[in-house]
Design an enzyme around this catalytic site. Structure first.
Site, PDB file in Angstrom:
ATOM      1  CD  GLN B  85      -1.034   1.809   2.873  1.00  0.00           C
ATOM      2  OE1 GLN B  85       0.107   1.521   3.226  1.00  0.00           O
ATOM      3  NE2 GLN B  85      -1.766   2.680   3.530  1.00  0.00           N
ATOM      4  NE  ARG B  86       3.380   1.411   5.226  1.00  0.00           N
ATOM      5  CZ  ARG B  86       2.922   0.178   5.322  1.00  0.00           C
ATOM      6  NH1 ARG B  86       1.958  -0.234   4.526  1.00  0.00           N
ATOM      7  NH2 ARG B  86       3.420  -0.659   6.180  1.00  0.00           N
ATOM      8  CE  LYS B  99       9.518  -4.769   4.091  1.00  0.00           C
ATOM      9  NZ  LYS B  99       9.063  -3.803   5.111  1.00  0.00           N
ATOM     10  CG  ASN B 144      12.515   0.556  16.232  1.00  0.00           C
ATOM     11  OD1 ASN B 144      13.469   0.771  16.972  1.00  0.00           O
ATOM     12  ND2 ASN B 144      12.649  -0.043  15.067  1.00  0.00           N
ATOM     13  CB  CYS B 201      -2.807  -1.696  16.388  1.00  0.00           C
ATOM     14  SG  CYS B 201      -3.623  -2.743  17.593  1.00  0.00           S
ATOM     15  CB  CYS B 352      -8.820  -5.995  20.235  1.00  0.00           C
ATOM     16  SG  CYS B 352      -7.201  -6.624  20.698  1.00  0.00           S
TER      17      CYS B 352
END
Ligand code: ZN
Lengths: 93, 394
Positions: B85-86, B99, B144, B201, B352
């Protein structure tokens, strides 16, 4: 003095989703007191247990860091903008 | 005279652009702000990118395209579907690949003239100085706090500029730290937030274009540092709000009391950054609370048996639109003021997405006197894995 306080995205959940609030105050300290008085949950995010502003949150009057002005005693003028700027870590995510 | 010989000597030792490179970089060469001088500086430059994700994508692409002669990449992650998505360096066929391997292939194809170094490793206090040392400029695209402080301190100790960018949902920050006399990341933020105060999140997510914008600003500042043109972002903090489409700028100053770059330095070597950030045992986030748990399979068996269980969903309303276990919705933040809607005599299973927010909710409710309360272990993600694969994961 009517001043605007801008609330950053990460802290908006603790401020009833407000992007900004307007207060009639004379100093940064007064503005923050009114802010955390209105949104109690914000208090623990802005202040450490010893009552000092947390060091991952910076407060600016216009484009100046209050640490280099008079901290919470920094006087405010009509139309000043107080920004709360927290550290954010995202990048890879 | 010796001085007269110098230009000739330089001409033979200085790098030149090949005919192919002249064509490739012609749009730089014909603008005086870059020109041949600037392009040769780019060719000789050595830049290290920490992270090849959201910010790393535009950084890698633009710096490679611009002709930065040596580009180092540090990452240890694998491409997954949620990255696409990005993280525009990667394509759908890269899912599952390292990656670094995928990024190297993409950048080498974009510009075969440059040298690409890859470091398949997590940056640590042990390896950081060695990895950073060969490079002129370090670009921080991590996600982070421990790594951000590590990168900052390593840059200060080595005397290298640190091009900073950071994003959260639809807001971004950028600056340049570690230039002589200028501020560092610690001057701006002396300490990280304690782990419990980092947004969960529920408030996470990021607009896909945002890292494209902030990463591009980092690439721009990197190129300006290399060619020595323009006004650097050093000494200024750029704030970008994508929804309001507003850029703001704050003044940054070196803090004389800064422990790493100030006048009385107390940090003269790299420290334990997980400890500094309050993270124990290298865990990304230590579980804040312990509450009784129920396994997804056990919940399924009990529901099938017809047991009277009340399912409480503590996610946000927009998450219910993605998928639901048909529970009663009270977002975590509303639990304190809406707990009266719950019947403490019934057995309650809280869930959740991943089990983290529901653990907090269950803990709160137990302290409020609810006795028959369980947290669904692993949340919807585990439910999808173990019980019902038709429930989408997000
Ligand atoms: Zn500093």
């Amino acid at each position: 003095m009517s001043v605007k306080i801008l609330i950053p995205t990460p802290l908006r959940p603790y401020a009833e989703k407000n992007e900004s609030v307007q207060f009639d105050v004379r100093t940064v300290g007064e503005a923050l007191d009114l802010l955390t008085g209105r949104f109690a949950e914000l208090r623990q995010h802005l202040y450490a247990d010893d009552g000092r502003l947390r060091s991952f949150v910076n407060v600016y009057v216009n484009d100046e860091d209050i640490r280099f002005l008079q901290k919470e005693k920094t006087p405010l003028r009509e139309g000043d903008i107080v920004s709360i700027i927290p550290s954010i870590a995202g990048g890879l995510l | 005279m010796a001085t007269k010989l110098e230009p000739d000597l330089k001409a033979t030792t200085e790098p030149k652009l090949s005919k192919d490179e002249v064509l490739r970089y012609s749009r730089h060469l014909i603008m005086p702000e870059v020109g041949m001088d600037g392009q040769l500086k780019l060719k000789q430059a050595k830049v290290l990118l920490i992270g090849t994700g959201g910010l790393g994508a535009p950084l890698g692409l633009y710096l490679a395209a611009a002709g930065v002669g040596r580009l180092g990449l540090v990452d240890f992650d694998v491409v997954d579907f949620t990255n696409l998505q990005r993280q525009v360096t990667f394509g759908t066929s890269d899912v599952g690949r390292s990656k670094l391997a995928a990024a190297k292939e993409r950048l080498a194809n974009l510009n075969p003239e440059i040298q690409l170094d890859t470091y398949e490793a997590k940056l640590t206090s042990e390896n950081a100085l060695d990895i950073l040392r060969p490079y002129d400029i370090i670009v921080d695209g991590t996600d982070n706090f421990p790594t951000r402080y590590l990168v900052n301190d390593a840059c200060i100790l080595l005397g290298k500029p640190n091009v900073y960018g950071s994003i959260f949902r639809f807001e971004g920050q950028a600056s340049v730290f570690g230039v002589p006399g200028g501020p560092c990341y610690r001057c701006l933020f002396p300490e990280p937030p304690p782990p419990g105060l980092v947004p969960s999140c529920a408030e996470g997510g990021v607009l896909g274009v945002l890292p494209g914008i902030i990463g591009s600003i980092q690439a721009l500042e990197t190129i300006k540092l290399i060619i020595g043109r323009g006004e650097s972002l050093a000494g200024r903090l750029l704030l970008f709000d994508a929804l309001a489409l507003r850029f703001r700028e704050m003044k940054l100053r070196r803090n004389p009391d800064c422990p790493v770059c100030g006048d009385h330095r107390t940090i003269t070597q790299l420290i334990d950054y997980n400890e500094f950030c309050g993270i124990r045992g290298g865990e990304a986030a230590a579980p804040a609370v312990t509450v009784p748990e129920i396994e997804p399979r056990e919940l399924k068996a009990r529901l099938d048996r017809g047991d009277d269980l009340f399912i409480l969903d503590v996610r946000e309303p927009h998450e219910v639109q993605i998928c639901t276990l048909n529970g009663y919705l009270i977002p975590l933040g509303d639990i304190p003021k809406r707990a009266h809607e719950l019947d403490s005599s019934r057995e309650i299973v809280v869930h959740c997405r991943s089990g983290k927010r529901s653990a907090e909710a269950a803990d709160f409710l137990r302290k409020a006197g609810f006795r028959k309360i369980w947290n669904l272990k692993g949340g919807i993600l585990a439910w999808s894995d173990q019980v019902d694969p038709s429930v989408p994961k997000y």
